[in-house]
Enzyme design. Structure first.
Site, PDB file in Angstrom:
ATOM      1  N   ASN A   1      12.339  51.089  -4.494  1.00 43.18           N
ATOM      2  CA  ASN A   1      11.634  52.019  -3.927  1.00 43.18           C
ATOM      3  C   ASN A   1      11.651  53.328  -4.832  1.00 43.18           C
ATOM      4  OD1 ASN A   1      11.277  54.639  -2.304  1.00 43.18           O
ATOM      5  ND2 ASN A   1      11.336  53.593  -0.391  1.00 43.18           N
TER       6      ASN A   1
ATOM      7  N   ASP B   1      10.540  56.383  -4.393  1.00 45.08           N
ATOM      8  CA  ASP B   1      10.249  57.823  -3.664  1.00 45.08           C
ATOM      9  C   ASP B   1      11.010  58.957  -4.251  1.00 45.08           C
ATOM     10  OD1 ASP B   1       8.690  56.439  -1.878  1.00 45.08           O
ATOM     11  OD2 ASP B   1      10.059  56.731  -0.231  1.00 45.08           O
ATOM     12  N   HIS B   2      12.415  58.647  -4.514  1.00 38.09           N
ATOM     13  CA  HIS B   2      13.308  59.928  -4.856  1.00 38.09           C
ATOM     14  C   HIS B   2      13.334  60.148  -6.345  1.00 38.09           C
ATOM     15  CE1 HIS B   2      14.587  60.012  -0.681  1.00 38.09           C
ATOM     16  NE2 HIS B   2      14.866  58.829  -0.947  1.00 38.09           N
TER      17      HIS B   2
ATOM     18  N   ARG C   1      10.829  70.572  -9.045  1.00 43.16           N
ATOM     19  CA  ARG C   1      10.316  71.651 -10.116  1.00 43.16           C
ATOM     20  C   ARG C   1       8.883  71.657 -10.103  1.00 43.16           C
ATOM     21  NH1 ARG C   1      14.196  73.761 -13.793  1.00 43.16           N
ATOM     22  NH2 ARG C   1      15.919  74.187 -12.441  1.00 43.16           N
TER      23      ARG C   1
ATOM     24  N   HIS D   1       6.770  55.669  -0.232  1.00 44.77           N
ATOM     25  CA  HIS D   1       6.331  55.997   1.479  1.00 44.77           C
ATOM     26  C   HIS D   1       5.964  57.254   1.173  1.00 44.77           C
ATOM     27  CE1 HIS D   1       8.421  57.074   5.651  1.00 44.77           C
ATOM     28  NE2 HIS D   1       6.958  57.371   5.384  1.00 44.77           N
TER      29      HIS D   1
ATOM     30  N   ARG E   1       4.653  60.233   2.846  1.00 44.52           N
ATOM     31  CA  ARG E   1       5.058  60.815   4.034  1.00 44.52           C
ATOM     32  C   ARG E   1       4.122  61.948   4.397  1.00 44.52           C
ATOM     33  NH1 ARG E   1       9.635  61.089   7.013  1.00 44.52           N
ATOM     34  NH2 ARG E   1      11.305  59.655   6.082  1.00 44.52           N
TER      35      ARG E   1
ATOM     36  N   ARG F   1       6.781  64.830   1.085  1.00 42.58           N
ATOM     37  CA  ARG F   1       7.834  65.468   0.442  1.00 42.58           C
ATOM     38  C   ARG F   1       8.367  64.773  -0.949  1.00 42.58           C
ATOM     39  NH1 ARG F   1      12.207  63.790   4.934  1.00 42.58           N
ATOM     40  NH2 ARG F   1      10.967  64.550   6.335  1.00 42.58           N
ATOM     41  N   HIS F   2       7.906  63.421  -1.088  1.00 45.13           N
ATOM     42  CA  HIS F   2       8.297  62.838  -2.309  1.00 45.13           C
ATOM     43  C   HIS F   2       6.923  62.199  -2.971  1.00 45.13           C
ATOM     44  CE1 HIS F   2       8.965  59.878   0.493  1.00 45.13           C
ATOM     45  NE2 HIS F   2      10.167  60.312   0.849  1.00 45.13           N
TER      46      HIS F   2
ATOM     47  N   GLU G   1       5.125  52.394   2.502  1.00 45.40           N
ATOM     48  CA  GLU G   1       5.663  52.535   3.770  1.00 45.40           C
ATOM     49  C   GLU G   1       4.815  53.497   4.337  1.00 45.40           C
ATOM     50  OE1 GLU G   1      10.243  51.534   2.473  1.00 45.40           O
ATOM     51  OE2 GLU G   1       9.551  53.641   3.164  1.00 45.40           O
TER      52      GLU G   1
ATOM     53  N   THR H   1      14.125  57.920   7.145  1.00 43.12           N
ATOM     54  CA  THR H   1      13.502  57.137   8.178  1.00 43.12           C
ATOM     55  C   THR H   1      15.144  56.792   9.209  1.00 43.12           C
ATOM     56  OG1 THR H   1      11.934  56.195   6.830  1.00 43.12           O
ATOM     57  CG2 THR H   1      12.251  55.316   9.152  1.00 43.12           C
TER      58      THR H   1
ATOM     59  N   GLU I   1      10.868  44.101   8.603  1.00 42.21           N
ATOM     60  CA  GLU I   1      11.955  44.533   7.826  1.00 42.21           C
ATOM     61  C   GLU I   1      13.065  44.960   8.798  1.00 42.21           C
ATOM     62  OE1 GLU I   1      10.860  46.840   4.458  1.00 42.21           O
ATOM     63  OE2 GLU I   1      12.969  47.932   4.334  1.00 42.21           O
TER      64      GLU I   1
ATOM     65  N   HIS J   1      17.160  49.868   3.794  1.00 46.33           N
ATOM     66  CA  HIS J   1      17.636  51.220   4.111  1.00 46.33           C
ATOM     67  C   HIS J   1      19.165  51.096   3.861  1.00 46.33           C
ATOM     68  CE1 HIS J   1      17.824  55.221   5.770  1.00 46.33           C
ATOM     69  NE2 HIS J   1      16.729  55.290   5.938  1.00 46.33           N
ATOM     70  N   GLY J   2      19.551  51.956   2.861  1.00 44.27           N
ATOM     71  CA  GLY J   2      21.103  52.481   2.677  1.00 44.27           C
ATOM     72  C   GLY J   2      21.832  51.570   1.956  1.00 44.27           C
TER      73      GLY J   2
ATOM     74  N   HIS K   1      17.465  54.831  -2.531  1.00 43.50           N
ATOM     75  CA  HIS K   1      17.994  56.166  -2.935  1.00 43.50           C
ATOM     76  C   HIS K   1      19.230  55.504  -3.738  1.00 43.50           C
ATOM     77  CE1 HIS K   1      21.049  58.964  -1.593  1.00 43.50           C
ATOM     78  NE2 HIS K   1      19.809  59.974  -1.946  1.00 43.50           N
TER      79      HIS K   1
HETATM   80  N1  PXP Z   1      12.752  50.441   3.704  1.00 41.64           N
HETATM   81  C1  PXP Z   1      12.049  51.244   4.539  1.00 41.64           C
HETATM   82  C2  PXP Z   1      11.219  50.837   5.578  1.00 41.64           C
HETATM   83  C3  PXP Z   1      12.528  52.766   4.467  1.00 41.64           C
HETATM   84  O1  PXP Z   1      12.039  53.488   5.158  1.00 41.64           O
HETATM   85  C4  PXP Z   1      13.406  53.049   3.382  1.00 41.64           C
HETATM   86  C5  PXP Z   1      13.422  54.330   3.053  1.00 41.64           C
HETATM   87  O2  PXP Z   1      12.427  55.146   2.494  1.00 41.64           O
HETATM   88  C6  PXP Z   1      14.010  51.928   2.512  1.00 41.64           C
HETATM   89  C7  PXP Z   1      13.699  50.807   2.925  1.00 41.64           C
HETATM   90  C8  PXP Z   1      14.956  52.325   1.410  1.00 41.64           C
HETATM   91  O3  PXP Z   1      15.865  53.074   1.776  1.00 41.64           O
HETATM   92  P1  PXP Z   1      16.917  53.468   0.626  1.00 41.64           P
HETATM   93  O4  PXP Z   1      16.119  54.450  -0.243  1.00 41.64           O
HETATM   94  O5  PXP Z   1      18.033  54.210   1.717  1.00 41.64           O
HETATM   95  O6  PXP Z   1      17.336  52.371  -0.119  1.00 41.64           O
END
Ligand code: PXP
Length: 253
Positions: free
Chosen positions: A13, A15-16, A24, A49, A51, A55-56, A76, A107, A157, A200-201, A223
């Protein structure tokens, strides 16, 4: 999809990368460039994702990413008409339906597939009709898995955030309880003929026991990898995660 010996795919992912870029404005760092690096380092797919508050990543990132890498893209998205239009126009390989609240930092929980049947059902149907693989992001609960099956979702998931938080804070007994729930939910998905993913996480510390759950077919991780990239580089972080997944798969003890 994957040609690797492990049957557990890694979705990275990005996103970040966009979170840092947006701090910036401008174009740097570019999530599409991160996707290319992740692909070269062993990712099996790229997740992002879009959103409601952008935001990202934004829709133009989705379009550029899809051109930049040959890997399957997993979008997502919230159950919102705007996102459905975006998904149908972009036609990614997969969409993961997630709950979304503007004031949440990330999320925070899974969809309530049982109680929100009427909200979710048309999104599953429209995306499936367009040939997009649909997954529902749910808490690791057998009733939620059964409700997802009832909605016709081919994939779920499992939200592993509670397990990963317990690992990070050193709460071993609590982590074991969450892991047992994850195992039961994965078994239920398998029994019902649903493909089971998790995300997630996830960190280097928590990935092993999750990856060892034999029914899982894909992990989505963002992340931690992007954070770790600050210290070791993104390619090294993705390779290390891939290595830990494969090692857990080869020796699930
Ligand atoms: N899966 C889903 C459905 C999520 O919403 C996210 C966070 O956007 C992730 C996986 C990835 O989570 P993380 O960024 O904490 O690894």
């Amino acid at each position: 999809m994957s040609t690797k010996p492990s049957s557990l795919r890694l979705g990275v992912n990005v996103d970040h990368v966009a979170t840092i870029r947006n701090a910036r404005g401008g174009a740097h760092p570019d999530p599409a460039r991160a996707a290319i690096v992740a692909a070269e380092a062993g990712a099996d797919g790229i997740t992002l994702h879009v959103r409601e508050d952008r935001r990202h990543v934004r829709e133009e990132d989705l379009a550029r990413l899809a051109k930049a890498v040959a890997l399957p893209i997993n979008l997502e998205m919230a159950c919102a008409p705007e996102m459905l239009d975006l998904a149908l126009a972009a036609a990614p390989h997969a969409c993961c339906l997630v709950p979304e609240r503007r004031d949440e930092r990330t999320t925070e929980g899974g969809l309530d597939a049982a109680r929100q049947h009427n909200l979710i059902a048309p999104y599953v149907r429209r995306l499936r009709d367009a040939g997009i693989r649909v997954s529902l992001f749910i808490d690791p609960d057998r009733d939620q898995v059964a409700a997802a099956a009832g909605l016709g979702a081919p994939v779920v998931e499992l939200h592993v955030g509670a397990y990963c938080d317990a690992i990070a804070s050193g709460h071993g007994a609590e982590a074991e309880r969450h892991l047992s729930a994850l195992r039961r939910a994965a078994e239920e998905g398998d029994r019902l003929g649903i493909e089971v993913h998790a995300g997630h996480g996830i960190t280097f510390e928590s990935v092993g026991p999750i990856a060892a759950i034999p029914q899982l077919r894909e992990l989505n991780i963002g992340h931690f990898l992007i954070g770790e990239a600050i210290f070791s580089g993104l390619a090294a972080a993705v390779r290390e995660m891939r290595h830990r997944m494969d090692a857990a798969r080869a020796d699930p003890t």
